[in-house]
Design a protein around this motif. Structure first.
Motif, PDB file in Angstrom:
ATOM      1  N   MET A   9     -41.842  26.057  -1.762  1.00 51.36           N
ATOM      2  CA  MET A   9     -41.658  24.704  -1.263  1.00 51.36           C
ATOM      3  C   MET A   9     -40.273  24.591  -0.641  1.00 51.36           C
ATOM      4  O   MET A   9     -39.269  24.711  -1.347  1.00 51.36           O
ATOM      5  N   PRO A  10     -40.201  24.345   0.663  1.00 44.93           N
ATOM      6  CA  PRO A  10     -38.887  24.135   1.274  1.00 44.93           C
ATOM      7  C   PRO A  10     -38.355  22.752   0.898  1.00 44.93           C
ATOM      8  O   PRO A  10     -39.098  21.896   0.405  1.00 44.93           O
ATOM      9  N   LEU A  11     -37.076  22.539   1.137  1.00 46.49           N
ATOM     10  CA  LEU A  11     -36.482  21.245   0.809  1.00 46.49           C
ATOM     11  C   LEU A  11     -37.116  20.104   1.596  1.00 46.49           C
ATOM     12  O   LEU A  11     -37.084  18.955   1.172  1.00 46.49           O
ATOM     13  N   SER A  12     -37.741  20.442   2.725  1.00 42.07           N
ATOM     14  CA  SER A  12     -38.395  19.409   3.534  1.00 42.07           C
ATOM     15  C   SER A  12     -39.774  19.025   3.006  1.00 42.07           C
ATOM     16  O   SER A  12     -40.400  18.112   3.511  1.00 42.07           O
ATOM     17  N   GLY A  13     -40.263  19.728   1.971  1.00 41.27           N
ATOM     18  CA  GLY A  13     -41.559  19.413   1.378  1.00 41.27           C
ATOM     19  C   GLY A  13     -42.617  20.426   1.760  1.00 41.27           C
ATOM     20  O   GLY A  13     -42.391  21.309   2.587  1.00 41.27           O
ATOM     21  N   LEU A  14     -43.784  20.306   1.146  1.00 37.90           N
ATOM     22  CA  LEU A  14     -44.863  21.265   1.348  1.00 37.90           C
ATOM     23  C   LEU A  14     -46.209  20.567   1.222  1.00 37.90           C
ATOM     24  O   LEU A  14     -46.413  19.755   0.313  1.00 37.90           O
ATOM     25  N   GLN A  15     -47.108  20.879   2.120  1.00 38.51           N
ATOM     26  CA  GLN A  15     -48.509  20.527   1.969  1.00 38.51           C
ATOM     27  C   GLN A  15     -49.199  21.836   1.626  1.00 38.51           C
ATOM     28  O   GLN A  15     -49.500  22.639   2.510  1.00 38.51           O
ATOM     29  N   PRO A  16     -49.424  22.106   0.327  1.00 41.04           N
ATOM     30  CA  PRO A  16     -49.945  23.418  -0.066  1.00 41.04           C
ATOM     31  C   PRO A  16     -51.354  23.674   0.438  1.00 41.04           C
ATOM     32  O   PRO A  16     -52.128  22.746   0.684  1.00 41.04           O
ATOM     33  N   THR A  17     -51.653  24.946   0.581  1.00 43.03           N
ATOM     34  CA  THR A  17     -53.000  25.392   0.905  1.00 43.03           C
ATOM     35  C   THR A  17     -53.707  25.677  -0.409  1.00 43.03           C
ATOM     36  O   THR A  17     -53.189  26.421  -1.247  1.00 43.03           O
ATOM     37  N   TYR A  18     -54.873  25.092  -0.596  1.00 41.05           N
ATOM     38  CA  TYR A  18     -55.621  25.252  -1.840  1.00 41.05           C
ATOM     39  C   TYR A  18     -56.744  26.263  -1.651  1.00 41.05           C
ATOM     40  O   TYR A  18     -57.310  26.380  -0.571  1.00 41.05           O
ATOM     41  N   ALA A  19     -57.059  26.967  -2.731  1.00 40.90           N
ATOM     42  CA  ALA A  19     -58.170  27.916  -2.756  1.00 40.90           C
ATOM     43  C   ALA A  19     -59.194  27.427  -3.772  1.00 40.90           C
ATOM     44  O   ALA A  19     -58.849  26.718  -4.726  1.00 40.90           O
ATOM     45  N   ALA A  20     -60.439  27.812  -3.576  1.00 39.53           N
ATOM     46  CA  ALA A  20     -61.473  27.489  -4.561  1.00 39.53           C
ATOM     47  C   ALA A  20     -61.189  28.266  -5.840  1.00 39.53           C
ATOM     48  O   ALA A  20     -60.851  29.452  -5.797  1.00 39.53           O
ATOM     49  N   ALA A  21     -61.294  27.602  -6.974  1.00 36.81           N
ATOM     50  CA  ALA A  21     -61.133  28.282  -8.263  1.00 36.81           C
ATOM     51  C   ALA A  21     -62.252  29.306  -8.411  1.00 36.81           C
ATOM     52  O   ALA A  21     -63.410  29.025  -8.102  1.00 36.81           O
ATOM     53  N   ALA A  22     -61.902  30.505  -8.869  1.00 35.07           N
ATOM     54  CA  ALA A  22     -62.882  31.581  -9.007  1.00 35.07           C
ATOM     55  C   ALA A  22     -63.645  31.458 -10.319  1.00 35.07           C
ATOM     56  O   ALA A  22     -63.059  31.172 -11.364  1.00 35.07           O
ATOM     57  N   GLY A  23     -64.948  31.682 -10.249  1.00 40.41           N
ATOM     58  CA  GLY A  23     -65.801  31.583 -11.432  1.00 40.41           C
ATOM     59  C   GLY A  23     -65.383  32.512 -12.553  1.00 40.41           C
ATOM     60  O   GLY A  23     -65.500  32.170 -13.725  1.00 40.41           O
ATOM     61  N   GLY A  24     -64.864  33.682 -12.224  1.00 39.40           N
ATOM     62  CA  GLY A  24     -64.400  34.630 -13.238  1.00 39.40           C
ATOM     63  C   GLY A  24     -62.953  34.436 -13.622  1.00 39.40           C
ATOM     64  O   GLY A  24     -62.396  35.211 -14.393  1.00 39.40           O
ATOM     65  N   GLY A  25     -62.323  33.404 -13.069  1.00 37.53           N
ATOM     66  CA  GLY A  25     -60.923  33.135 -13.350  1.00 37.53           C
ATOM     67  C   GLY A  25     -60.025  33.624 -12.233  1.00 37.53           C
ATOM     68  O   GLY A  25     -60.471  34.282 -11.290  1.00 37.53           O
ATOM     69  N   VAL A  97     -66.065  25.423 -12.051  1.00 32.15           N
ATOM     70  CA  VAL A  97     -65.327  25.659 -10.815  1.00 32.15           C
ATOM     71  C   VAL A  97     -65.886  24.905  -9.608  1.00 32.15           C
ATOM     72  O   VAL A  97     -65.288  24.934  -8.531  1.00 32.15           O
ATOM     73  N   THR A  98     -67.002  24.224  -9.774  1.00 37.79           N
ATOM     74  CA  THR A  98     -67.583  23.482  -8.657  1.00 37.79           C
ATOM     75  C   THR A  98     -66.632  22.381  -8.233  1.00 37.79           C
ATOM     76  O   THR A  98     -66.216  21.558  -9.052  1.00 37.79           O
ATOM     77  N   THR A  99     -66.231  22.380  -6.991  1.00 40.38           N
ATOM     78  CA  THR A  99     -65.286  21.432  -6.383  1.00 40.38           C
ATOM     79  C   THR A  99     -63.890  21.468  -7.020  1.00 40.38           C
ATOM     80  O   THR A  99     -63.147  20.493  -6.945  1.00 40.38           O
ATOM     81  N   VAL A 100     -63.523  22.595  -7.641  1.00 46.21           N
ATOM     82  CA  VAL A 100     -62.174  22.750  -8.210  1.00 46.21           C
ATOM     83  C   VAL A 100     -61.365  23.622  -7.271  1.00 46.21           C
ATOM     84  O   VAL A 100     -61.799  24.706  -6.883  1.00 46.21           O
ATOM     85  N   THR A 101     -60.187  23.140  -6.879  1.00 48.29           N
ATOM     86  CA  THR A 101     -59.287  23.901  -6.013  1.00 48.29           C
ATOM     87  C   THR A 101     -57.938  24.058  -6.692  1.00 48.29           C
ATOM     88  O   THR A 101     -57.525  23.216  -7.510  1.00 48.29           O
ATOM     89  N   VAL A 102     -57.251  25.154  -6.334  1.00 50.44           N
ATOM     90  CA  VAL A 102     -55.993  25.489  -7.000  1.00 50.44           C
ATOM     91  C   VAL A 102     -54.959  25.970  -5.989  1.00 50.44           C
ATOM     92  O   VAL A 102     -55.300  26.501  -4.936  1.00 50.44           O
ATOM     93  N   ALA A 103     -53.693  25.785  -6.345  1.00 45.92           N
ATOM     94  CA  ALA A 103     -52.580  26.288  -5.561  1.00 45.92           C
ATOM     95  C   ALA A 103     -51.436  26.608  -6.510  1.00 45.92           C
ATOM     96  O   ALA A 103     -51.237  25.921  -7.518  1.00 45.92           O
ATOM     97  N   VAL A 104     -50.672  27.659  -6.187  1.00 45.70           N
ATOM     98  CA  VAL A 104     -49.470  27.989  -6.934  1.00 45.70           C
ATOM     99  C   VAL A 104     -48.283  27.620  -6.048  1.00 45.70           C
ATOM    100  O   VAL A 104     -48.208  28.059  -4.897  1.00 45.70           O
ATOM    101  N   VAL A 105     -47.394  26.799  -6.601  1.00 44.11           N
ATOM    102  CA  VAL A 105     -46.250  26.294  -5.852  1.00 44.11           C
ATOM    103  C   VAL A 105     -44.968  26.742  -6.547  1.00 44.11           C
ATOM    104  O   VAL A 105     -44.866  26.659  -7.775  1.00 44.11           O
ATOM    105  N   GLN A 106     -44.007  27.217  -5.748  1.00 46.02           N
ATOM    106  CA  GLN A 106     -42.696  27.576  -6.271  1.00 46.02           C
ATOM    107  C   GLN A 106     -41.704  26.527  -5.791  1.00 46.02           C
ATOM    108  O   GLN A 106     -41.482  26.363  -4.582  1.00 46.02           O
ATOM    109  N   LEU A 107     -41.118  25.798  -6.732  1.00 43.60           N
ATOM    110  CA  LEU A 107     -40.164  24.753  -6.397  1.00 43.60           C
ATOM    111  C   LEU A 107     -38.851  25.374  -5.931  1.00 43.60           C
ATOM    112  O   LEU A 107     -38.505  26.489  -6.324  1.00 43.60           O
TER     113      LEU A 107
END
Length: 108
Positions: A9-25, A97-107
């Motif tokens: 995440m830059p100091l100007s902010g972030l609109q993260p890209t989300y991925a579908a949560a995987a059924g196996g984790g 996982v149906t309709t579940v999305t995830v993103a990892v963000v580093q502040l």
């Protein structure tokens, strides 16, 4: 099982890209200022579990689990306590996982 990449995440902010949560984790990097953001677009709550591979003495440390309500979201800190020694990453599972999305963000 997908390996999620951290998005800085830059100091100007972030609109993260989300991925579908995987059924196996999923797997995610661990470290300071890293967070997993889970969005549940479904009509029912889900439980997100982060495996805790450590032990205290002969006792296993309980996994971290949190409920994410229907149409809700939650943040999870990806601390070193979740680091799997075999992969170097956190192991994450979802009760649904149906309709579940995830993103990892580093502040910053």
């Amino acid at each position: 099982m997908a390996i999620l990449a951290a998005q800085r995440m830059p100091l100007s902010g972030l609109q993260p890209t989300y991925a579908a949560a995987a059924g196996g984790g999923d797997q995610a990097p661990v470290g300071e200022k890293l967070y997993l953001h889970v969005r549940n677009g479904g009509g029912g709550s889900i439980t997100v579990t982060l495996a805790t591979p450590g032990t205290v003495g002969d006792l296993a440390v309980a996994d971290a689990a949190q409920t994410v309500p229907a149409s809700g979201a939650a943040f999870f800190p990806l601390k070193a306590a979740f680091r799997d020694p075999s992969t170097g990453r956190a192991a994450i599972t979802y009760s649904g996982v149906t309709t579940v999305t995830v993103a990892v963000v580093q502040l910053p």
